[in-house]
Design an enzyme around this catalytic site. Structure first.
Site, PDB file in Angstrom:
ATOM      1  N   ASP A 182      -3.454   3.533  12.233  1.00  0.00           N
ATOM      2  CA  ASP A 182      -4.488   4.540  12.403  1.00  0.00           C
ATOM      3  C   ASP A 182      -4.910   4.363  13.855  1.00  0.00           C
ATOM      4  OD1 ASP A 182      -6.935   5.877  12.693  1.00  0.00           O
ATOM      5  OD2 ASP A 182      -7.281   5.775  10.536  1.00  0.00           O
ATOM      6  N   HIS A 183      -4.410   5.230  14.737  1.00  0.00           N
ATOM      7  CA  HIS A 183      -4.547   4.920  16.163  1.00  0.00           C
ATOM      8  C   HIS A 183      -6.008   4.913  16.626  1.00  0.00           C
ATOM      9  CE1 HIS A 183      -4.417   9.300  16.413  1.00  0.00           C
ATOM     10  NE2 HIS A 183      -5.034   9.187  17.565  1.00  0.00           N
ATOM     11  N   HIS A 245      -9.040   8.571   9.883  1.00  0.00           N
ATOM     12  CA  HIS A 245      -9.832   8.136  11.044  1.00  0.00           C
ATOM     13  C   HIS A 245     -11.327   8.031  10.727  1.00  0.00           C
ATOM     14  CE1 HIS A 245      -6.066   9.026  12.797  1.00  0.00           C
ATOM     15  NE2 HIS A 245      -6.241  10.314  12.925  1.00  0.00           N
TER      16      HIS A 245
END
Ligand code: NAD
Length: 495
Positions: A182-183, A245
């Site tokens: 999950d950047h 996110h």
């Protein structure tokens, strides 16, 4: 001095957009910093027919495109560690060729059997690849070596499909070997939430429902759907942004203090927080979540007339919602979230709104003073990184009026150039085996259970789309959602 890590990287989807744009430049940064030196090798694989030479030329271009000096000796030494093998992931027999190359490179670069398998391709292939990696002997059987699987989003499209995918992965990999990207968790200021909370008595002692009135999380995008339309139209903002996110950011904000700063302890607290997130019944889901889809303005087509979007699409490009935690720390303090495309600006921020003093002693009738403003702690995640704390102070004059003032800390431009890209940090974490900034399966599953309920309720009713103007902050319903609680968004247009 950076610690050198030893590993063979195998990138599935190695000729894709993500690999060229983010993954290879990030690996190069790790090489420049000394985290990779001589004991590493990279195999890129995809269906495309390429040889090593062409692949290396593509890597050189990917470095140049990301602003690196791709013709330096350092860059060419780095690129010499790259190899290509064409391979259709659905063809089990094909894995033996990859295995042969992997074993050869392992010997050549003395990689000690350490393997990182990065799946940068469509999720429908994840299960098959994981299964064949084990059954075809690509996973190292050296007991001192590691095998790690890195998975790109999306992780399922609802709880059932996510569970099916997880079950498939679990047949080959243990939970601690799976790194779900999950950047957002690789972003500097998201990681700073833990430092801010647990490194400051001033903050953590007030971090609860006695002192915090509400918390707002906004992930705002300025662009529309661009070239991702066919993917996006099947997903929508709820699945694309909220389930992953936003839920990750919210769980970092809501969790209790971990026993120690380790992946196991942090994950345990995040899961506990998500378990106390109230899953809404039908009526509450309908009241506490709103959706939107952008209309047209001037030359800007509405969402339904973007390329590759069906003219009757009911996919939401905006979501706002209220989240409630049923636990001692947060009961009665809502978390408001919102995200959308084609909004006023591109930014991510968290606004923590504190309760006002119980008694406003300055509101004496002889010297009318504006009502005290709430203290607000803002965490600016992007594009600028920093914090801002709004306090009340006396105006600098002979009267006694109060006014809100701000204490600001912004990471300066020079420093932020040194901030590692999220993918660089996350790849480094995978090399170290640190799962802190990845989503664990229990986190993913609780997030889906929450989001599925909203989706279920939305699917019962045809939405009235489009319902917001491009470059606004979403539909009127998003304002009503918060105003109904006698509150307002801290970030508003023109404030
Ligand atoms: P892409 O379409 O550019 O690349 C897909 C790659 O998979 C290509 O290399 C293609 O050759 C390969 N491939 C397809 N079918 C194959 C098969 N049967 N056998 C072997 N190789 C095959 O995709 P992308 O944009 O690089 O995205 C990859 C993954 O990362 C996706 O899961 C996506 O959702 C995720 N992701 C991408 C981005 C981004 O910015 N591009 C951002 C977040 C997440």
């Amino acid at each position: 001095m950076a610690t050198e890590r030893t590993a063979l990287f195998m990138f599935f989807g190695g000729t894709g957009d993500l690999a060229y744009r983010k993954l290879y430049p990030s690996l190069f940064n790790l090489y420049r910093k000394g985290n990779l030196r001589s004991h590493f090798a990279v195999i890129g694989t995809s269906r495309q027919t390429l040889d090593d030479e062409k692949f290396r030329a593509a890597i050189k271009k990917s470095l140049a495109d990301s602003g690196e000096r791709a013709d330096s000796k350092e860059a060419s030494d780095f690129i010499s560690h790259f190899y290509y093998q064409a391979h259709d992931v659905t063809d089990t027999a094909h894995y033996s060729v990859l295995k042969e190359l992997a074993d050869k490179l392992d010997k050549k670069y003395k990689l000690q059997g350490n393997r990182i398998f990065y799946l940068s391709m469509a999720p429908q292939f994840f299960g098959t690849i994981a299964q064949d990696l084990r059954s075809q002997g690509l996973m190292s059987d050296n007991k001192d070596a590691f095998n790690r699987l890195v998975i790109e989003k999306p992780f399922g499209r609802d709880f059932d499909s996510a569970k099916q995918l997880n079950d498939a992965l679990s047949k080959s990999f243990d939970e601690e070997q799976i790194f779900r990207i999950d950047h957002y968790l690789g972003k500097e200021m998201i990681q700073n939430i833990e430092a801010l909370r647990f490194g400051n008595t001033l903050v953590e002692s007030l971090w609860n429902n006695r002192y915090i009135d509400n918390i707002q999380v906004t992930l705002s995008e300025k662009l529309g759907v661009e070239e991702r339309a066919s993917y996006y139209d099947n997903s929508g903002a709820l699945r694309d942004m909220v389930q992953n996110h936003i839920m990750q950011i919210v769980s970092l904000l809501a969790m209790e203090q971990p026993v120690a700063f380790t992946d196991t302890d942090i994950r345990a607290e995040k899961v506990k927080a998500l378990r106390s997130l109230r899953v809404y019944n039908v009526a509450d889901a309908a009241t506490n979540f709103v959706r939107g889809q952008y209309g047209s303005i001037n030359d800007q087509a509405d969402y339904r007339h973007e390329d590759n979007v069906p003219h009757d699409s009911t996919t939401e490009t905006f979501v706002a919602g209220k989240l409630l935690f049923d636990n001692y720390r947060w009961s009665g303090t809502p978390f408001y979230i919102r995200t959308g495309k084609m909004l006023a600006d591109k930014f991510t921020r968290v606004d923590v709104v504190f309760k006002k003093p119980l008694v406003d002693i300055f509101a004496f009738p002889q010297a009318p003073n504006a009502p005290l403003a709430a203290n607000v702690l803002t965490i600016f995640v992007e594009p600028h990184a920093g914090f801002s704390l709004q306090l009340n102070a006396k105006t600098n004059d002979a009267t006694f009026q109060t006014e809100p003032i701000k204490l600001d800390y912004l990471v300066d431009a020079e420093k932020s150039k040194e901030t590692p890209e999220p993918y660089e940090r996350l790849l480094h974490d995978v090399m170290k085996g640190d799962g802190t900034n990845f989503s664990s399966w229990p986190e993913v599953s609780y997030a889906w259970k929450f989001v599925d309920q909203i989706r279920r309720v939305w699917d019962l009713q045809e939405p009235q789309f489009p319902n917001y103007t491009p470059h606004s902050m979403g539909p009127a319903a998003a304002e009503e959602l918060i105003q109904r609680d006698h509150r307002q968004w801290v970030y508003r247009l023109n404030n």
